[in-house]
Design a protein around this motif. Structure first.
Motif, mmCIF file in Angstrom:
data_model
loop_
_atom_site.group_PDB
_atom_site.id
_atom_site.type_symbol
_atom_site.label_atom_id
_atom_site.label_comp_id
_atom_site.label_asym_id
_atom_site.label_seq_id
_atom_site.Cartn_x
_atom_site.Cartn_y
_atom_site.Cartn_z
ATOM 1 N N GLU A 195 0.814 -1.219 0.000
ATOM 2 C CA GLU A 195 0.000 0.000 0.000
ATOM 3 C C GLU A 195 0.845 1.266 0.000
ATOM 4 N N THR A 198 0.228 4.220 -2.262
ATOM 5 C CA THR A 198 -0.960 5.019 -1.973
ATOM 6 C C THR A 198 -0.774 5.836 -0.700
ATOM 7 N N PRO A 201 2.144 8.780 -2.131
ATOM 8 C CA PRO A 201 2.131 8.925 -3.593
ATOM 9 C C PRO A 201 3.175 9.937 -4.083
ATOM 10 N N HIS C 124 -8.185 6.117 2.742
ATOM 11 C CA HIS C 124 -8.337 4.667 2.541
ATOM 12 C C HIS C 124 -9.789 4.245 2.757
ATOM 13 N N THR C 190 -4.047 4.153 -8.116
ATOM 14 C CA THR C 190 -3.366 4.896 -7.061
ATOM 15 C C THR C 190 -4.133 4.913 -5.743
ATOM 16 N N LEU C 191 -5.426 4.710 -5.791
ATOM 17 C CA LEU C 191 -6.203 4.943 -4.566
ATOM 18 C C LEU C 191 -6.814 3.699 -3.932
#
Lengths: 391, 115, 248
Positions: A195, A198, A201, C124, C190-191
């Motif tokens: 992760e 994210t 970034p 998130h 990306t998310l």
């Protein structure tokens, strides 16, 4: 020239402050007056970069001096981009050293969170070259990104080194009540886990979110005075022993080697020479890590480590608290925060606190000589200060 | 008409400047701040670049690619890159185009493409 | 008669596919589990929201009060097809997101509430909510409004939502924005993160109890660090103002 000492210091949290800019300047001044145990000063300098544009207020120093009921003391606002703070301290030094004034209050204050982060970034970007940089959408993070890419290629610095700077400074900031970010980040969380991309970034490739300082509000104050006045105050004798300032080309592309920060090199050299010390004598330093890459690059340019070896010193832990030369024990701009005009005064605040032995959990043991590097523009106007504790 | 970006060449010592300066950075002669304008070359190699993921709000793009290019002859220029996968050292060719629109003002600047 | 009345008041529920729990590593190295909770879990969550109704900072008070009501309504069968996802770190409640299914194709996002500031916990949680609508329930768009600047920036910058000002949002006030399938796909790489299945020990810890956040958001107390809500021009400082005026 007369010698100049620090009589008092004060600071606000560097975070988002929801009160007027004048008060952000006034609270740390109040703290510093109390700390010094004095009621009057001869001159007030207020370091600020954006009040006219961001807060719609000009003539800041006049407003602040009245707010503090210090009239008819002289007052000026000092603007030198992100190096405004150290520049104002330099003006304070000159005012006392020249014999014109005896006690000078230097305040740094900025309120950037009044606008959204994109506007704040755009405002800071106005210090780039208007015709050859700004029109392309160049911002400070993008200059830092281009600088980082060249630097990393040339000296073998990796994203892991940059993350190590962030982790170190975030750890230091955990013990700093006034720091903007109290987040105990780890390499695993920002670089290695699935992760991570994210969590962390890209902002300006190769720089990521945790390589870039936050946008902060904040104020700091430092009161300077003569040796003679210090005798009456019963405060530790912290001397402002060295000042250096140098400039470089406005456009980054015009520099012979864009990975050299010549203004940092020259400003540090002058500051050490004036204080009659060598870089290796420094016990604690606050460097301008608006971007993690800058802490590494500046630690080399000021002469703490050889060019290209700053990241190796970082790997060895030399720059941690407890290491040979702790850098940014306050958390640095990275985690303590970066209220642009106030930053230089904030750095000086931390060094004075360290030299006084008052930094509690983040105290660097037996710190006698402290150093700050305040980096304006993208290295086009740099001010370095050296403080020495006298017995 | 082909648009150009100009460098300023000191009439006394021949030093080139981009961007413009009032006093020559080499001979520093303040009696003689006269310059010839010389069109900058458009081809060169990419010295460094960045992809900016939060460009200023007047740019209506998600990311902006910016770089410094060393032009033929050694002059350097900052510009925008319209290149999918930029690499340092790659050969690029520039065009003068609108790079930013700010109200009624259109700013011209150098945009580089892969050669 | 009361029994009949309840039958009328209680909405008919559409059976929905449950959200499969996932976990992720945060910037500080801790692991966060995001899972769906059921009605019977709501009483364990409400006490953690209640104190934040009094937190005058970044619209925590407004969102806490509204979320409290939404969860209570869900618990008492007063909203049709609502769902609630929670994020937990070491069992502690870190975030709550909720929303509703309007039609098979359209979802309505209600609130995103972080009880742990920083570390992109809220981002998130919000991304997970969108993942539930798009990937699990296979919807075409989700209608969204923001109440705080933080929320607005999050989706304006990160998702670049489309305007749907012609459609009123159930939360009222601000006009609707829409996350379409296409925008979601663009943001996915990306998310939208997380791993499945959640390791047993993490899930066991999460299910053992929904613990209170150890460091919940608070209005800063130190005057120097503080928001001076008396001067807050956004008008969110009514509670603080009353206290200062001595009113109960």
């Amino acid at each position: 020239m007369r010698e100049v000492y620090v009589a008092g210091i004060g600071i606000t949290s560097f975070s988002r402050l929801e009160y007027p800019l004048v008060e952000i300047a006034a609270y740390p001044a109040l703290m510093a007056l109390r700390d010094a145990g004095i009621k009057k000063v001869d001159q007030v300098y207020v370091a600020n970069m954006g009040s006219g544009r961001i807060n719609g207020q000009t003539g800041l120093a006049s407003a602040v001096v009245d707010h503090l009921s210090l009239t008819p003391a002289a007052a000026e606002t000092i603007e030198n981009g992100p190096a405004s703070g150290a520049s104002a301290i330099k003006q304070g030094y000159m005012a006392i050293a020249s014999g014109m004034y005896n006690t000078v209050m230097v305040i740094g204050a900025e309120r950037m969170r009044e606008v959204n982060p994109l506007e704040a970034t755009d405002f800071v970007a106005t210090l780039t070259h208007p015709l050859a940089e700004y029109i392309y959408g160049i911002t400070l993070p993008s200059l830092a990104g281009m600088f980082a890419r060249m630097y990393m290629d040339k000296y073998g610095v990796t994203s892991r080194h940059l993350a190590m700077v962030a982790v170190k400074n975030h750890k230091n900031a955990l013990d700093n009540f006034y720091a903007h970010l109290h987040e105990d980040i780890t390499i695993e969380g920002i670089l290695d886990s699935p992760e991570a991309s994210t969590n962390n970034p890209f902002v300006a490739d190769p720089l990521r979110f945790y390589d870039v300082c936050p946008v902060s509000d904040g104020g700091a104050c430092i009161i300077l005075t003569t040796a003679e006045n210090m005798k009456k105050l019963n405060k530790p004798m912290i001397k402002l022993a060295g000042i250096g300032q140098a400039t470089d080309t406005h456009c980054v592309h015009e520099r012979n080697d864009p990975t050299d920060l010549l203004a940092v090199r020259e400003a540090a050299r002058q500051s050490f020479a004036m204080a009659k010390i060598k870089p290796e004598n420094v016990d604690v330093a606050e460097l301008h890590d608006a971007f993690t890459i800058l802490e590494i690059a500046e630690s080399e340019e000021v002469g703490f480590f050889k060019k290209g070896e700053g990241h190796k010193a970082l790997e060895k832990g030399l720059t941690k608290i407890g290491g040979k030369l702790p850098i940014n024990p306050s958390g640095g701009l990275k985690a303590k925060g970066h209220p642009v005009g106030a930053t230089g005064v904030g750095q000086a605040h931390e060094i004075v606190l360290q030299l006084r032995g008052g930094a509690a959990k983040r105290q660097v043991k037996n710190a006698k000589i402290g150093f700050t590097c305040n980096f304006g523009g993208f290295g086009n106007n740099v001010v370095c200060l050296t403080f020495i504790k006298e017995n | 008409m082909e648009l150009n970006i100009y460098a300023y060449k000191c009439k006394r010592c021949g030093q080139l400047h981009y961007p413009y300066k009032t006093i020559c950075k080499k001979c520093g002669d303040n009696d003689h701040n006269e310059f010839d304008i010389v069109a900058l070359p458009k081809n060169g190699k990419l010295l460094t670049y960045t992809i900016l993921y939060n460009p200023p709000s007047d740019f209506e793009v998600a990311a902006l690619c910016l770089g410094i290019v060393e032009l033929e002859g050694g002059m350097r220029i900052t510009g925008q890159l319209d290149i999918k996968n930029p690499k340092t050292g790659m050969k690029v060719a520039g065009k003068v185009e609108v790079v930013r629109i700010d109200g009624y003002n259109k700013h011209l600047g150098m945009v580089f493409y892969q050669e | 008669m009361t029994v009949d009345l309840e039958k009328i008041l209680r909405p008919i529920e559409t059976p929905l596919i449950k959200f499969p729990a996932k976990y992720m590593t945060l910037a500080n190295g801790q692991e966060m589990v995001i899972r769906q909770v059921e009605r019977e879990d709501i009483p364990d969550i409400l006490p953690h929201i209640e104190p934040l109704i009094h937190c005058e900072r970044d619209f925590y008070n407004v969102v806490a009060a509204r979320l409290y009501a939404e969860l209570l309504a869900y618990y008492s069968y007063r909203v049709q097809d609502e769902y609630v996802l929670i994020a937990q770190i070491d069992g502690e409640l870190a975030a709550i997101v909720n929303g509703r299914i309007v039609s098979p194709e359209i979802g309505m996002s209600y609130h995103t509430f972080s009880l742990r500031r920083g570390l992109r916990v809220g981002a998130h949680a919000f991304a997970t909510k969108m993942e539930y609508h798009m990937d699990i329930l296979k919807q075409k768009e989700v209608l969204i409004v923001a109440e705080s600047g933080i929320g607005f920036r999050r989706w304006m910058i990160e998702y670049k939502l489309e305007k749907r000002f012609d459609i009123p949002h159930e939360l009222g006030g601000c006009p609707s924005w829409s996350l379409t399938k296409e925008l979601f796909e663009r943001a996915r790489a990306t998310l939208v993160v997380g791993r499945r299945p959640v390791p047993e020990h993490l899930m066991a810890k999460a299910k053992a109890g929904i613990l209170a956040p150890s460091d919940p958001p608070k209005a800063p107390e130190d005057l120097l660090a503080a928001t001076r809500s008396m001067l807050d021009s956004t008008g969110t400082s009514l509670i603080e103002m009353k206290k200062k005026l001595g009113a109960k």
